[in-house]
Design a protein around this motif. Structure first.
Motif, PDB file in Angstrom:
ATOM      1  N   TYR A 113       0.844  -1.187   0.000  1.00 33.04           N
ATOM      2  CA  TYR A 113       0.000   0.000   0.000  1.00 33.04           C
ATOM      3  C   TYR A 113       0.886   1.247   0.000  1.00 33.04           C
ATOM      4  O   TYR A 113       2.081   1.181   0.270  1.00 33.04           O
ATOM      5  CB  TYR A 113      -0.918   0.006   1.235  1.00 33.04           C
ATOM      6  N   VAL A 114       0.295   2.364  -0.314  1.00 32.05           N
ATOM      7  CA  VAL A 114       0.997   3.647  -0.244  1.00 32.05           C
ATOM      8  C   VAL A 114       0.101   4.643   0.474  1.00 32.05           C
ATOM      9  O   VAL A 114      -1.120   4.483   0.445  1.00 32.05           O
ATOM     10  CB  VAL A 114       1.365   4.194  -1.645  1.00 32.05           C
ATOM     11  N   PRO A 115       0.675   5.626   1.127  1.00 31.46           N
ATOM     12  CA  PRO A 115       2.108   5.762   1.364  1.00 31.46           C
ATOM     13  C   PRO A 115       2.559   4.854   2.493  1.00 31.46           C
ATOM     14  O   PRO A 115       1.769   4.542   3.384  1.00 31.46           O
ATOM     15  CB  PRO A 115       2.241   7.231   1.781  1.00 31.46           C
ATOM     16  N   ARG A 116       3.798   4.441   2.446  1.00 33.06           N
ATOM     17  CA  ARG A 116       4.396   3.733   3.572  1.00 33.06           C
ATOM     18  C   ARG A 116       5.865   4.118   3.673  1.00 33.06           C
ATOM     19  O   ARG A 116       6.515   4.379   2.669  1.00 33.06           O
ATOM     20  CB  ARG A 116       4.171   2.233   3.512  1.00 33.06           C
ATOM     21  N   ILE A 117       6.327   4.188   4.918  1.00 34.71           N
ATOM     22  CA  ILE A 117       7.712   4.582   5.190  1.00 34.71           C
ATOM     23  C   ILE A 117       8.336   3.500   6.051  1.00 34.71           C
ATOM     24  O   ILE A 117       7.789   3.130   7.087  1.00 34.71           O
ATOM     25  CB  ILE A 117       7.785   5.942   5.919  1.00 34.71           C
ATOM     26  N   MET A 118       9.456   2.991   5.575  1.00 29.91           N
ATOM     27  CA  MET A 118      10.155   1.924   6.299  1.00 29.91           C
ATOM     28  C   MET A 118      11.616   2.305   6.484  1.00 29.91           C
ATOM     29  O   MET A 118      12.160   3.093   5.721  1.00 29.91           O
ATOM     30  CB  MET A 118      10.021   0.616   5.531  1.00 29.91           C
ATOM     31  N   PHE A 119      12.220   1.723   7.496  1.00 29.86           N
ATOM     32  CA  PHE A 119      13.620   1.982   7.810  1.00 29.86           C
ATOM     33  C   PHE A 119      14.416   0.692   7.652  1.00 29.86           C
ATOM     34  O   PHE A 119      13.952  -0.378   8.018  1.00 29.86           O
ATOM     35  CB  PHE A 119      13.752   2.489   9.252  1.00 29.86           C
ATOM     36  N   VAL A 120      15.629   0.843   7.100  1.00 30.20           N
ATOM     37  CA  VAL A 120      16.553  -0.286   6.950  1.00 30.20           C
ATOM     38  C   VAL A 120      17.852   0.143   7.624  1.00 30.20           C
ATOM     39  O   VAL A 120      18.386   1.208   7.322  1.00 30.20           O
ATOM     40  CB  VAL A 120      16.818  -0.606   5.460  1.00 30.20           C
ATOM     41  N   ASP A 121      18.338  -0.668   8.553  1.00 31.47           N
ATOM     42  CA  ASP A 121      19.557  -0.255   9.251  1.00 31.47           C
ATOM     43  C   ASP A 121      20.798  -0.632   8.436  1.00 31.47           C
ATOM     44  O   ASP A 121      20.699  -1.368   7.450  1.00 31.47           O
ATOM     45  CB  ASP A 121      19.588  -0.754  10.701  1.00 31.47           C
ATOM     46  N   PRO A 122      21.972  -0.112   8.819  1.00 26.60           N
ATOM     47  CA  PRO A 122      23.190  -0.359   8.041  1.00 26.60           C
ATOM     48  C   PRO A 122      23.598  -1.822   7.940  1.00 26.60           C
ATOM     49  O   PRO A 122      24.407  -2.178   7.084  1.00 26.60           O
ATOM     50  CB  PRO A 122      24.259   0.452   8.781  1.00 26.60           C
ATOM     51  N   SER A 123      23.043  -2.700   8.805  1.00 25.66           N
ATOM     52  CA  SER A 123      23.329  -4.126   8.653  1.00 25.66           C
ATOM     53  C   SER A 123      22.400  -4.723   7.588  1.00 25.66           C
ATOM     54  O   SER A 123      22.379  -5.924   7.386  1.00 25.66           O
ATOM     55  CB  SER A 123      23.142  -4.853   9.980  1.00 25.66           C
ATOM     56  N   LEU A 124      21.639  -3.851   6.916  1.00 29.49           N
ATOM     57  CA  LEU A 124      20.718  -4.194   5.826  1.00 29.49           C
ATOM     58  C   LEU A 124      19.498  -4.964   6.330  1.00 29.49           C
ATOM     59  O   LEU A 124      18.891  -5.743   5.596  1.00 29.49           O
ATOM     60  CB  LEU A 124      21.435  -4.937   4.691  1.00 29.49           C
ATOM     61  N   THR A 125      19.120  -4.725   7.581  1.00 31.23           N
ATOM     62  CA  THR A 125      17.933  -5.339   8.167  1.00 31.23           C
ATOM     63  C   THR A 125      16.774  -4.364   8.099  1.00 31.23           C
ATOM     64  O   THR A 125      16.891  -3.216   8.570  1.00 31.23           O
ATOM     65  CB  THR A 125      18.195  -5.695   9.652  1.00 31.23           C
ATOM     66  N   VAL A 126      15.663  -4.798   7.496  1.00 38.85           N
ATOM     67  CA  VAL A 126      14.460  -3.975   7.482  1.00 38.85           C
ATOM     68  C   VAL A 126      13.900  -3.951   8.899  1.00 38.85           C
ATOM     69  O   VAL A 126      13.709  -4.998   9.523  1.00 38.85           O
ATOM     70  CB  VAL A 126      13.407  -4.544   6.490  1.00 38.85           C
ATOM     71  N   ARG A 127      13.675  -2.763   9.433  1.00 37.97           N
ATOM     72  CA  ARG A 127      13.224  -2.614  10.816  1.00 37.97           C
ATOM     73  C   ARG A 127      11.708  -2.785  10.909  1.00 37.97           C
ATOM     74  O   ARG A 127      10.956  -1.830  10.813  1.00 37.97           O
ATOM     75  CB  ARG A 127      13.619  -1.243  11.368  1.00 37.97           C
ATOM     76  N   ALA A 128      11.288  -4.018  11.144  1.00 39.56           N
ATOM     77  CA  ALA A 128       9.863  -4.311  11.306  1.00 39.56           C
ATOM     78  C   ALA A 128       9.350  -3.798  12.644  1.00 39.56           C
ATOM     79  O   ALA A 128       8.143  -3.736  12.867  1.00 39.56           O
ATOM     80  CB  ALA A 128       9.625  -5.814  11.187  1.00 39.56           C
ATOM     81  N   ASP A 129      10.276  -3.395  13.529  1.00 30.80           N
ATOM     82  CA  ASP A 129       9.876  -2.906  14.847  1.00 30.80           C
ATOM     83  C   ASP A 129       9.676  -1.388  14.871  1.00 30.80           C
ATOM     84  O   ASP A 129       9.315  -0.833  15.902  1.00 30.80           O
ATOM     85  CB  ASP A 129      10.906  -3.316  15.902  1.00 30.80           C
ATOM     86  N   ILE A 130       9.878  -0.711  13.755  1.00 33.12           N
ATOM     87  CA  ILE A 130       9.623   0.728  13.691  1.00 33.12           C
ATOM     88  C   ILE A 130       8.407   0.927  12.799  1.00 33.12           C
ATOM     89  O   ILE A 130       8.510   0.902  11.572  1.00 33.12           O
ATOM     90  CB  ILE A 130      10.848   1.504  13.149  1.00 33.12           C
ATOM     91  N   THR A 131       7.264   1.082  13.443  1.00 35.56           N
ATOM     92  CA  THR A 131       5.999   1.148  12.704  1.00 35.56           C
ATOM     93  C   THR A 131       5.249   2.431  13.027  1.00 35.56           C
ATOM     94  O   THR A 131       5.535   3.111  14.012  1.00 35.56           O
ATOM     95  CB  THR A 131       5.105  -0.052  13.061  1.00 35.56           C
ATOM     96  N   GLY A 132       4.269   2.700  12.193  1.00 37.92           N
ATOM     97  CA  GLY A 132       3.374   3.836  12.426  1.00 37.92           C
ATOM     98  C   GLY A 132       2.354   3.477  13.492  1.00 37.92           C
ATOM     99  O   GLY A 132       2.514   2.492  14.212  1.00 37.92           O
ATOM    100  N   ARG A 133       1.275   4.254  13.555  1.00 37.59           N
ATOM    101  CA  ARG A 133       0.322   4.029  14.642  1.00 37.59           C
ATOM    102  C   ARG A 133      -0.939   3.282  14.219  1.00 37.59           C
ATOM    103  O   ARG A 133      -1.897   3.206  14.975  1.00 37.59           O
ATOM    104  CB  ARG A 133      -0.026   5.347  15.333  1.00 37.59           C
ATOM    105  N   TYR A 141       1.830   6.580   7.377  1.00 36.05           N
ATOM    106  CA  TYR A 141       1.804   7.809   8.183  1.00 36.05           C
ATOM    107  C   TYR A 141       0.857   8.767   7.485  1.00 36.05           C
ATOM    108  O   TYR A 141       0.722   8.740   6.265  1.00 36.05           O
ATOM    109  CB  TYR A 141       3.195   8.444   8.274  1.00 36.05           C
ATOM    110  N   GLU A 142       0.212   9.609   8.272  1.00 34.82           N
ATOM    111  CA  GLU A 142      -0.666  10.642   7.736  1.00 34.82           C
ATOM    112  C   GLU A 142      -0.059  12.000   8.067  1.00 34.82           C
ATOM    113  O   GLU A 142       0.833  12.083   8.933  1.00 34.82           O
ATOM    114  CB  GLU A 142      -2.065  10.488   8.342  1.00 34.82           C
ATOM    115  N   PRO A 143      -0.522  13.064   7.416  1.00 33.84           N
ATOM    116  CA  PRO A 143       0.068  14.386   7.669  1.00 33.84           C
ATOM    117  C   PRO A 143       0.113  14.766   9.153  1.00 33.84           C
ATOM    118  O   PRO A 143       1.084  15.373   9.602  1.00 33.84           O
ATOM    119  CB  PRO A 143      -0.843  15.330   6.885  1.00 33.84           C
ATOM    120  N   GLN A 144      -0.874  14.369   9.917  1.00 33.60           N
ATOM    121  CA  GLN A 144      -0.895  14.718  11.351  1.00 33.60           C
ATOM    122  C   GLN A 144       0.055  13.844  12.172  1.00 33.60           C
ATOM    123  O   GLN A 144       0.188  14.050  13.375  1.00 33.60           O
ATOM    124  CB  GLN A 144      -2.325  14.660  11.913  1.00 33.60           C
ATOM    125  N   ASP A 145       0.729  12.884  11.551  1.00 35.00           N
ATOM    126  CA  ASP A 145       1.631  11.962  12.255  1.00 35.00           C
ATOM    127  C   ASP A 145       3.098  12.392  12.213  1.00 35.00           C
ATOM    128  O   ASP A 145       3.984  11.590  12.518  1.00 35.00           O
ATOM    129  CB  ASP A 145       1.536  10.553  11.647  1.00 35.00           C
TER     130      ASP A 145
END
Length: 164
Positions: A113-133, A141-145
């Protein structure tokens, strides 16, 4: 010989003045920003982002969006107008915005889906523990987030310090 020397000197003077005028001009917006922040250095591909993240020891932030999506446009506007987000993105992250899906299934653990924002750390691991609300779309994320996104950006930076 005299006229050749005079012409050469004139040419040097003109080109150096032109070079100085070009340098003074404000930098043209990067086309890779697509409106998310023209002062941010954006990478072109996911692979380039992974390489830069590993090399620089900075997290990669991946923004998935579509040009004709009203929610993406609203998020982009809020993102681009938030000075703290722009500053952190510019200085502490490798930034990528994608208008197409990547083949990496780790970047769509709960759907494409879009929009979505994800983080990948330098060890090239997608951070599934950093999520929106939102529990139904974990990485949206929405504009108010924006304050929530700032906290997640800080969390991504803290995790690098503590885990890597």
């Amino acid at each position: 010989l005299h006229s050749t020397l005079a012409l050469s000197l004139l040419l040097i003077a003109v080109t150096s003045n032109l070079a100085m005028a070009i340098k003074k001009e404000k930098r043209a917006p990067q086309t890779l920003s697509r409106g998310w922040g023209d002062e941010i250095t954006w990478v072109q591909t996911y692979e380039e982002g992974l390489y830069q993240a590993k090399k620089s020891n900075k997290p990669l932030m991946v923004i998935h969006h579509l040009e004709d999506c009203q929610y993406c446009q609203a998020l982009k506007k809020a993102f681009a107008e938030n000075e703290e987000i722009q500053e952190m993105a510019q200085n502490n992250f490798i930034m990528l915005n994608l208008m197409h899906e990547t083949t990496d299934k780790n970047l769509s653990p709960d759907g494409q889906y879009v929009p979505r924002i994800m983080f990948v750390d330098p060890s090239l691991t997608v951070r599934a523990d950093i999520t929106g609300r939102y529990s139904n779309r974990l990485y949206t994320y929405e504009p108010q987030d924006m304050m929530f996104l700032i906290e997640n950006m800080k969390k991504a930076l803290r995790l690098i310090q503590t885990e890597l």
